[in-house]
Design an enzyme around this catalytic site. Structure first.
Site, PDB file in Angstrom:
ATOM      1  N   GLU A 250      -4.789   7.277  13.212  1.00  0.00           N
ATOM      2  CA  GLU A 250      -4.150   6.059  12.799  1.00  0.00           C
ATOM      3  C   GLU A 250      -4.878   4.954  13.563  1.00  0.00           C
ATOM      4  O   GLU A 250      -4.507   4.671  14.557  1.00  0.00           O
ATOM      5  CB  GLU A 250      -2.683   6.017  12.949  1.00  0.00           C
ATOM      6  CG  GLU A 250      -1.892   7.021  12.083  1.00  0.00           C
ATOM      7  CD  GLU A 250      -1.783   7.058  10.677  1.00  0.00           C
ATOM      8  OE1 GLU A 250      -2.487   5.906   9.987  1.00  0.00           O
ATOM      9  OE2 GLU A 250      -1.328   7.932  10.008  1.00  0.00           O
ATOM     10  N   CYS A 284      -0.678  -2.700  13.413  1.00  0.00           N
ATOM     11  CA  CYS A 284      -1.742  -2.499  12.766  1.00  0.00           C
ATOM     12  C   CYS A 284      -1.720  -2.708  11.267  1.00  0.00           C
ATOM     13  O   CYS A 284      -2.495  -2.978  10.448  1.00  0.00           O
ATOM     14  CB  CYS A 284      -2.414  -1.085  12.763  1.00  0.00           C
ATOM     15  SG  CYS A 284      -1.026   0.044  12.839  1.00  0.00           S
TER      16      CYS A 284
END
Ligand code: ADP
Length: 475
Positions: A250, A284
């Protein structure tokens, strides 16, 4: 509150073998709140040994039992939500409401994967030629190394540990240097829930890179799950290549927000504020660049300015502050540098744009007249800065939105059918339509392009920790 600041190896809390410690800092006043044990190479190897020794028995533990241990961890976490929030506020700097929000999100991964643990699917079919039966079994992949960042120190840990344990894998957690205290508390919850020795281990190596590489090199380690920057992710993928370790990644994001002509401005402002300001912008998935149609641009800027003006900045322990500190002075200066670069490229600071003198604070900031392609639109800001680009043509907005190496998250505000049509054209693993938050343990979280590989949460999340085994049986 007293913090756990030791390594957790083979079921016990230990000081590192070197006896050295590193400082954990409260970024709101830069005070030292704990001294965390340094993990030496020997400690890292001991953690791999412990996880490897526990692997077979954990894989053989009934799924129902693994499920119930995770459920017990969920219950403890629920009872101790405020303690979690307090630790996160202290070592990460985030606002109290963000910390409570994260604690609630984090604990849900224990509940969700306690439910998934007993639903691991297999497959059975007949071969077309009729000569055999095809049995597909799913087995735990093995010892899993889990590396987490500082921005969501609880949720990123539970999002990895819970599916790994549900699948029957043993784990070694390597949290970010900035936020080891939350990680230690998560691990202690699992210990108190009754997870057996060796199934969860915690190490904080110094230096990080070489020690992590040595752990990846150990043949027993079969999985790396990493959340962090794309740069470090690339290095780790290279490290995984040598021993062909399965990697879930990720990585960074650069989320565009497209405000279409015809967007409902009440809905847009509410969603835009959440998408930008949740967790102080240190996510993010955070909105990174706002492409606003010329017909709505001035109203958007005016109303965002008012909405951002309501954010009071200050230490998260004062629960009335909605914007806490950045995790460190370095991060604060990175954000300031991006705003300065935007201004040098001709942008205007409408609000904020100021770093604090003391502590790592940066005010809610609004920048207009941003040029697509300038540094602030190409880099993850990771802070409370709304950067607005005006556009005239929707095709151009889609092109600019996709003009990035990243592809984690995108937001679209507009009339629903038009927004859906745009969503289909956006290169992102996750898209929010007329809303500011998508994260949900039941939904697949992950990116395309250089934002990552694999998915976390949902029913996909557990598959990252399972391998298929095909058994052919003569018919
Ligand atoms: P962030 O921008 O969130 O700090 P990083 O990628 O730097 O992102 O850090 C994410 C995690 O990766 C942290 O746990 C950090 O300690 C770890 N990390 C940083 N450098 C390395 C490396 N060379 N090898 C392995 N892990 C690393």
């Amino acid at each position: 509150m007293t913090y756990i600041a030791d390594l957790f190896i083979d079921g016990e809390w230990r000081a590192g073998s070197s006896g050295e410690r590193f400082d954990v800092i409260d970024p709101s006043d830069l005070s030292v709140i704990a001294r965390f044990a340094v993990a030496s190479e020997a400690d890292c190897m001991a953690a791999v040994d412990a996880a490897a020794s526990a692997q077979a028995a954990w894989a053989a533990t009934a799924a129902r039992e693994r499920s119930e241990l995770l459920r017990a961890a969920y219950d403890i976490f629920t009872d101790e939500l405020e303690q979690f929030a307090e630790i996160m506020v202290r070592e990460n700097g985030k606002a109290w409401s963000d910390a409570i929000g994260e604690a609630n999100y984090a604990k849900e991964f224990f509940r969700w994967f306690s439910e998934e643990a007993v639903r691991i699917p297999g497959d059975f079919r007949l071969s077309p030629s009729g000569d055999k039966r095809i049995l597909v079994d799913r087995q735990p992949i093995g010892v899993s190394l889990l590396i987490t960042p500082w921005n969501f120190p609880a949720a990123m840990a539970t999002r990895k540990i819970a599916p790994a344990l549900a699948a029957g894998c043993t784990t070694i957690l390597k949290p970010a240097r900035e936020t080891p205290l939350t990680a230690a508390y998560v691990v202690d919850v699992l210990r108190r829930a009754g997870v057996p020795s060796g199934v969860v281990n915690l190490v904080t190596p110094v230096p990080t890179g070489p020690n992590v590489a040595k752990m990846i090199d150990r043949p027993e380690v079969r999985k790396l799950s990493f959340t962090g920057s794309t740069e470090v992710g690339r290095d780790l993928l290279r490290a995984c290549a040598d021993s062909v370790v399965s990697a879930s990644m990720e990585l960074g994001g650069n989320a565009p927000v497209i405000v279409l002509p015809g967007a409902d401005m009440d809905v847009t402002i509410e969603g835009a504020v959440l998408a930008k300001m949740r967790n102080g912008g240190s996510a993010c998935t955070a909105a990174n660049r706002f492409y606003v149609h010329a017909s709505l641009h001035d109203e958007f800027v005016e109303r965002m300015n008012v909405a951002l003006g309501e954010f009071t900045t200050g230490p998260g322990l004062d629960r009335s502050n909605q914007l806490g500190a950045m995790v460190s002075v370095t991060e604060r200066d990175k954000v300031a540098g991006l705003v300065d670069a935007a201004v040098a490229d001709g942008a205007t600071v409408v609000r904020g744009g100021k770093a604090s003198e003391a502590g790592a604070f940066y005010d809610a900031t609004l920048v207009t007249g941003v040029q697509h392609g300038s540094r602030i639109t190409m880099n993850e800001i990771f802070g409370p800065v709304t950067a607005v680009v005006r556009y005239d043509d929707v095709d151009e907005a889609v092109r600019m939105a996709n003009d990035t190496i990243y592809g984690l998250m995108a937001y679209v505000f507009g009339e629903e059918r038009e927004a859906m049509a745009v969503a289909h054209r956006l290169e992102a693993g996750m898209i929010a339509i007329n809303r500011g938050v998508v994260s949900d343990p039941a939904a697949p979280f992950g990116g395309v392009k250089q934002s990552g590989l694999g998915r976390e949460g949902s029913s996909e999340g557990i598959l990252e920790y399972l391998e298929e085994k095909y058994i052919a049986v003569t018919a």
